[in-house]
Design an enzyme around this catalytic site. Sequence first.
Site, PDB file in Angstrom:
ATOM      1  N   LEU A  48      -7.105  -5.100  -3.556  1.00 37.57           N
ATOM      2  CA  LEU A  48      -8.099  -4.185  -2.985  1.00 37.57           C
ATOM      3  C   LEU A  48      -7.864  -2.743  -3.419  1.00 37.57           C
ATOM      4  CD1 LEU A  48      -7.430  -5.665   0.496  1.00 37.57           C
ATOM      5  CD2 LEU A  48      -9.765  -5.586  -0.347  1.00 37.57           C
ATOM      6  N   ASP A  77     -27.099   8.289  -8.942  1.00 39.56           N
ATOM      7  CA  ASP A  77     -27.112   7.365  -7.801  1.00 39.56           C
ATOM      8  C   ASP A  77     -27.708   6.014  -8.156  1.00 39.56           C
ATOM      9  OD1 ASP A  77     -26.565   6.602  -5.230  1.00 39.56           O
ATOM     10  OD2 ASP A  77     -27.917   8.024  -4.262  1.00 39.56           O
ATOM     11  N   ILE A 126       1.356   0.944  -6.906  1.00 37.90           N
ATOM     12  CA  ILE A 126       1.343  -0.067  -7.976  1.00 37.90           C
ATOM     13  C   ILE A 126       1.286   0.550  -9.374  1.00 37.90           C
ATOM     14  CG2 ILE A 126       0.406  -1.927  -6.542  1.00 37.90           C
ATOM     15  CD1 ILE A 126      -2.283  -1.492  -8.156  1.00 37.90           C
ATOM     16  N   TYR A 135     -23.082  13.910 -10.810  1.00 37.26           N
ATOM     17  CA  TYR A 135     -23.419  12.860  -9.838  1.00 37.26           C
ATOM     18  C   TYR A 135     -24.712  12.179 -10.265  1.00 37.26           C
ATOM     19  CZ  TYR A 135     -24.478  10.507  -5.417  1.00 37.26           C
ATOM     20  OH  TYR A 135     -24.761   9.563  -4.466  1.00 37.26           O
ATOM     21  N   TYR A 155     -16.553   4.933 -12.255  1.00 35.31           N
ATOM     22  CA  TYR A 155     -16.043   3.886 -11.351  1.00 35.31           C
ATOM     23  C   TYR A 155     -16.671   2.528 -11.678  1.00 35.31           C
ATOM     24  CZ  TYR A 155     -16.000   1.460  -6.706  1.00 35.31           C
ATOM     25  OH  TYR A 155     -15.894   0.569  -5.670  1.00 35.31           O
ATOM     26  N   TYR A 212     -15.715  10.131  -8.123  1.00 35.69           N
ATOM     27  CA  TYR A 212     -16.075   9.547  -9.431  1.00 35.69           C
ATOM     28  C   TYR A 212     -16.396  10.611 -10.474  1.00 35.69           C
ATOM     29  CZ  TYR A 212     -16.934   5.474  -6.347  1.00 35.69           C
ATOM     30  OH  TYR A 212     -16.838   4.488  -5.398  1.00 35.69           O
ATOM     31  N   ASP A 221       0.865  -1.194   0.000  1.00 29.84           N
ATOM     32  CA  ASP A 221       0.000   0.000   0.000  1.00 29.84           C
ATOM     33  C   ASP A 221       0.896   1.236   0.000  1.00 29.84           C
ATOM     34  OD1 ASP A 221      -2.118   1.993   0.613  1.00 29.84           O
ATOM     35  OD2 ASP A 221      -3.316   0.265   1.224  1.00 29.84           O
ATOM     36  N   THR A 243     -17.217  -4.401  -7.163  1.00 30.96           N
ATOM     37  CA  THR A 243     -18.197  -3.637  -6.386  1.00 30.96           C
ATOM     38  C   THR A 243     -19.632  -3.989  -6.784  1.00 30.96           C
ATOM     39  OG1 THR A 243     -19.058  -1.413  -5.964  1.00 30.96           O
ATOM     40  CG2 THR A 243     -18.007  -1.739  -8.081  1.00 30.96           C
ATOM     41  N   GLU A 248     -21.587  -1.767  -7.299  1.00 27.46           N
ATOM     42  CA  GLU A 248     -21.959  -0.691  -8.247  1.00 27.46           C
ATOM     43  C   GLU A 248     -21.949  -1.165  -9.690  1.00 27.46           C
ATOM     44  OE1 GLU A 248     -20.926   3.310  -8.105  1.00 27.46           O
ATOM     45  OE2 GLU A 248     -21.149   3.477  -5.957  1.00 27.46           O
TER      46      GLU A 248
HETATM   47  N1  NAD Z   1     -15.995  -0.826   1.559  1.00 31.23           N
HETATM   48  C1  NAD Z   1     -16.968  -1.155   0.735  1.00 31.23           C
HETATM   49  O1  NAD Z   1     -18.124  -1.230   1.121  1.00 31.23           O
HETATM   50  C2  NAD Z   1     -16.700  -1.479  -0.707  1.00 31.23           C
HETATM   51  C3  NAD Z   1     -17.822  -1.594  -1.528  1.00 31.23           C
HETATM   52  C4  NAD Z   1     -17.617  -1.941  -2.863  1.00 31.23           C
HETATM   53  C5  NAD Z   1     -16.336  -2.182  -3.339  1.00 31.23           C
HETATM   54  N2  NAD Z   1     -15.266  -2.060  -2.512  1.00 31.23           N
HETATM   55  C6  NAD Z   1     -13.941  -2.329  -3.099  1.00 31.23           C
HETATM   56  O2  NAD Z   1     -13.101  -2.963  -2.138  1.00 31.23           O
HETATM   57  C7  NAD Z   1     -11.763  -2.509  -2.278  1.00 31.23           C
HETATM   58  C8  NAD Z   1     -11.241  -1.979  -0.945  1.00 31.23           C
HETATM   59  O3  NAD Z   1     -12.114  -0.985  -0.449  1.00 31.23           O
HETATM   60  P1  NAD Z   1     -11.898  -0.232   0.934  1.00 31.23           P
HETATM   61  O4  NAD Z   1     -13.251   0.127   1.425  1.00 31.23           O
HETATM   62  O5  NAD Z   1     -10.990  -0.996   1.824  1.00 31.23           O
HETATM   63  O6  NAD Z   1     -11.191   1.113   0.415  1.00 31.23           O
HETATM   64  P2  NAD Z   1      -9.923   1.908   0.991  1.00 31.23           P
HETATM   65  O7  NAD Z   1      -9.841   3.175   0.214  1.00 31.23           O
HETATM   66  O8  NAD Z   1      -9.996   1.995   2.455  1.00 31.23           O
HETATM   67  O9  NAD Z   1      -8.695   0.955   0.601  1.00 31.23           O
HETATM   68  C9  NAD Z   1      -8.047   0.963  -0.617  1.00 31.23           C
HETATM   69  C10 NAD Z   1      -6.552   0.969  -0.362  1.00 31.23           C
HETATM   70  O10 NAD Z   1      -5.866   0.874  -1.616  1.00 31.23           O
HETATM   71  C11 NAD Z   1      -4.726   1.697  -1.553  1.00 31.23           C
HETATM   72  N3  NAD Z   1      -4.319   2.067  -2.896  1.00 31.23           N
HETATM   73  C12 NAD Z   1      -5.045   2.750  -3.817  1.00 31.23           C
HETATM   74  N4  NAD Z   1      -4.324   2.942  -4.929  1.00 31.23           N
HETATM   75  C13 NAD Z   1      -3.115   2.378  -4.714  1.00 31.23           C
HETATM   76  C14 NAD Z   1      -1.937   2.271  -5.497  1.00 31.23           C
HETATM   77  N5  NAD Z   1      -1.859   2.823  -6.712  1.00 31.23           N
HETATM   78  N6  NAD Z   1      -0.872   1.630  -4.982  1.00 31.23           N
HETATM   79  C15 NAD Z   1      -0.938   1.098  -3.730  1.00 31.23           C
HETATM   80  N7  NAD Z   1      -2.023   1.177  -2.945  1.00 31.23           N
HETATM   81  C16 NAD Z   1      -3.097   1.812  -3.422  1.00 31.23           C
HETATM   82  C17 NAD Z   1      -5.173   2.915  -0.738  1.00 31.23           C
HETATM   83  O11 NAD Z   1      -4.060   3.615  -0.181  1.00 31.23           O
HETATM   84  C18 NAD Z   1      -6.076   2.275   0.313  1.00 31.23           C
HETATM   85  O12 NAD Z   1      -5.351   1.995   1.502  1.00 31.23           O
HETATM   86  C19 NAD Z   1     -11.798  -1.462  -3.400  1.00 31.23           C
HETATM   87  O13 NAD Z   1     -11.418  -2.088  -4.597  1.00 31.23           O
HETATM   88  C20 NAD Z   1     -13.243  -1.042  -3.488  1.00 31.23           C
HETATM   89  O14 NAD Z   1     -13.596  -0.610  -4.771  1.00 31.23           O
HETATM   90  C21 NAD Z   1     -15.428  -1.695  -1.206  1.00 31.23           C
HETATM   91  O1  UDX Z   2     -23.301  12.849   3.738  1.00 30.29           O
HETATM   92  C1  UDX Z   2     -23.818  12.033   2.950  1.00 30.29           C
HETATM   93  C2  UDX Z   2     -23.084  11.051   2.217  1.00 30.29           C
HETATM   94  C3  UDX Z   2     -23.759  10.195   1.361  1.00 30.29           C
HETATM   95  N1  UDX Z   2     -25.108  10.273   1.203  1.00 30.29           N
HETATM   96  C4  UDX Z   2     -25.839   9.304   0.342  1.00 30.29           C
HETATM   97  O2  UDX Z   2     -25.700   8.015   0.944  1.00 30.29           O
HETATM   98  C5  UDX Z   2     -25.694   6.985  -0.041  1.00 30.29           C
HETATM   99  C6  UDX Z   2     -24.519   6.061   0.164  1.00 30.29           C
HETATM  100  O3  UDX Z   2     -23.336   6.761  -0.044  1.00 30.29           O
HETATM  101  P1  UDX Z   2     -21.882   6.095   0.041  1.00 30.29           P
HETATM  102  O4  UDX Z   2     -20.921   7.220   0.198  1.00 30.29           O
HETATM  103  O5  UDX Z   2     -21.808   5.051   1.068  1.00 30.29           O
HETATM  104  O6  UDX Z   2     -21.655   5.483  -1.400  1.00 30.29           O
HETATM  105  P2  UDX Z   2     -22.517   4.519  -2.322  1.00 30.29           P
HETATM  106  O7  UDX Z   2     -23.261   3.502  -1.538  1.00 30.29           O
HETATM  107  O8  UDX Z   2     -23.330   5.346  -3.241  1.00 30.29           O
HETATM  108  O9  UDX Z   2     -21.352   3.871  -3.182  1.00 30.29           O
HETATM  109  C7  UDX Z   2     -20.398   3.020  -2.581  1.00 30.29           C
HETATM  110  O10 UDX Z   2     -20.832   1.743  -2.892  1.00 30.29           O
HETATM  111  C8  UDX Z   2     -20.007   0.670  -3.072  1.00 30.29           C
HETATM  112  C9  UDX Z   2     -18.533   0.952  -3.270  1.00 30.29           C
HETATM  113  O11 UDX Z   2     -18.094   0.534  -4.532  1.00 30.29           O
HETATM  114  C10 UDX Z   2     -18.041   2.281  -2.951  1.00 30.29           C
HETATM  115  O12 UDX Z   2     -17.502   2.223  -1.669  1.00 30.29           O
HETATM  116  C11 UDX Z   2     -19.043   3.368  -3.132  1.00 30.29           C
HETATM  117  O13 UDX Z   2     -19.102   3.614  -4.504  1.00 30.29           O
HETATM  118  C12 UDX Z   2     -25.775   7.722  -1.389  1.00 30.29           C
HETATM  119  O14 UDX Z   2     -27.105   7.756  -1.817  1.00 30.29           O
HETATM  120  C13 UDX Z   2     -25.310   9.132  -1.060  1.00 30.29           C
HETATM  121  O15 UDX Z   2     -25.847  10.101  -1.937  1.00 30.29           O
HETATM  122  C14 UDX Z   2     -25.832  11.246   1.926  1.00 30.29           C
HETATM  123  O16 UDX Z   2     -27.070  11.357   1.799  1.00 30.29           O
HETATM  124  N2  UDX Z   2     -25.160  12.081   2.772  1.00 30.29           N
END
Ligand code: NAD
Ligand code: UDX
Length: 386
Positions: free
Chosen positions: A93, A334, A74, A332, A182, A102, A46, A136, A138
């Site tokens: 990840l 949704d 990376i 934006y 995205y 986005y 990372d 995701t 999404e």
């Molecule tokens: N948290 C969720 O609910 C959720 C939902 C849908 C998809 N995802 C997917 O899961 C994965 C991880 O999500 P997360 O919530 O832990 O996000 P996060 O942002 O906390 O973690 C991503 C990590 O990747 C690292 N990173 C990004 N670009 C890099 C690079 N070029 N080189 C090295 N490191 C790099 C960042 O520094 C960060 O620590 C992502 O691919 C995200 O799209 C997460």
């Molecule tokens: O302060 C806020 C922030 C967000 N929102 C709303 O809350 C909802 C959820 O927002 P999030 O920021 O969690 O993002 P989303 O659920 O839309 O997308 C997420 O989904 C899956 C992953 O791929 C990503 O981590 C992210 O794209 C959206 O409808 C957004 O418009 C608010 O109403 N108020």
Amino acid sequence: MAGRVDLDGNPIKPMTICMIGAGGFIGSHLCEKLMSETPHTVLAVDVYSDKIKHLLEPTSLPWNGRIQFHRINIKNDSRLEGLIKMADLTVNLAAICTPADYNTRPLDTIYSNFIDALPVVKYCSENGKRLIHFSTCEVYGKTIGAFLPEDSPLRQDPAYFVLSEEASPCIFGPIEKQRWSYACAKQLIERLIYAEGAENGLEFTIVRPFNWIGPRMDFIPGIDGPSEGVPRVLACFSNNLLRHEPLKLVDGGHSQRTFIYIKDAIEAVFLMIENPARANGHIFNVGNPNNEVTVKQLAEMMTQVYSKVSGETPLETPTVDVSSKEFYGEGYDDSDKRIPDMTIINRQLGWNPKTSLWDLLESTLTYQHRTYAEAVKQAMSKTTTN
Ligand SMILES: NC(=O)c1ccc[n+]([C@@H]2O[C@H](COP(=O)([O-])OP(=O)(O)OC[C@H]3O[C@@H](n4cnc5c(N)ncnc54)[C@H](O)[C@@H]3O)[C@@H](O)[C@H]2O)c1
Ligand SMILES: O=c1ccn([C@@H]2O[C@H](COP(=O)(O)OP(=O)(O)O[C@H]3OC[C@@H](O)[C@H](O)[C@H]3O)[C@@H](O)[C@H]2O)c(=O)[nH]1
């Protein structure tokens, strides 16, 4: 730790895992559990390590030597292929994954989610290494039901909204709605991985997380992240609660989400890691269909739970409406509703989520209060005295 067996009763051999993005929210939870519950080794890649610092130091930790941190971007580092070659499995990840980016940084978003993931897929394929890639929910975009008339009874029919890996289409908005940069980049990398599997025999698993939430998610603006930054909704609402200001509902907060506790979701990833025969070649939804709320309901629940864990009285008007243009800027859009079909993950891995939304909010907001309340108070008093 000894005697770990897979779902078919076979002993699990210790493995080396190259985890890219290990310093993020999901990565930190995966590393924590891998260190405390398994004999596996992690090559943690990372650009940041703050969220896994507690696993790297001091050297007296019981897992000393089983986790190595490699500060690598990376995008441009030739050490990446060597690390993938050293490992049995790569978990990718790394991504830009906050909606505020986005439509405002679409190029960075597309490069991060597609171009930067390409070499990872290529090195795994060329070296015969297994890949677990994080996509995701999404990629589904909007539901079919979203296009039906408001009063159509079909909107109540699960066939029009439940999101299934093998049956649902991917429905994105027009190109000028850059929100979908995205989702589209993630979809294309999924298709590329799938094609590598079909044409070159790559052993892969694709994970589609549905709003995983819990401690260490994102940052609190001005405390451990930029003051102008906009994290995902859990951190946005936590920030509002910590600052005793109204929670902002984007376009009325009508969108629906299913939230899952990070610790439940990590169990599913563990099963994928340790059961390659059942996980390879599959795409898995990982979410909790029982925890569906509108964003407005989430705001109300978080307000109530935060008051309980902090002892503070909620504001008289706890929420305020804000337009998406004002909050996220031009471009934006949704996802309307996200309910995961659990059939495939149930059949392949026998996994089910456990934690209710009330329970996961209570443990998460207890963590947020304990971690940030004092720092936020100090930052706010500095701003008022200056
Ligand atoms: N948290 C969720 O609910 C959720 C939902 C849908 C998809 N995802 C997917 O899961 C994965 C991880 O999500 P997360 O919530 O832990 O996000 P996060 O942002 O906390 O973690 C991503 C990590 O990747 C690292 N990173 C990004 N670009 C890099 C690079 N070029 N080189 C090295 N490191 C790099 C960042 O520094 C960060 O620590 C992502 O691919 C995200 O799209 C997460
Ligand atoms: O302060 C806020 C922030 C967000 N929102 C709303 O809350 C909802 C959820 O927002 P999030 O920021 O969690 O993002 P989303 O659920 O839309 O997308 C997420 O989904 C899956 C992953 O791929 C990503 O981590 C992210 O794209 C959206 O409808 C957004 O418009 C608010 O109403 N108020």
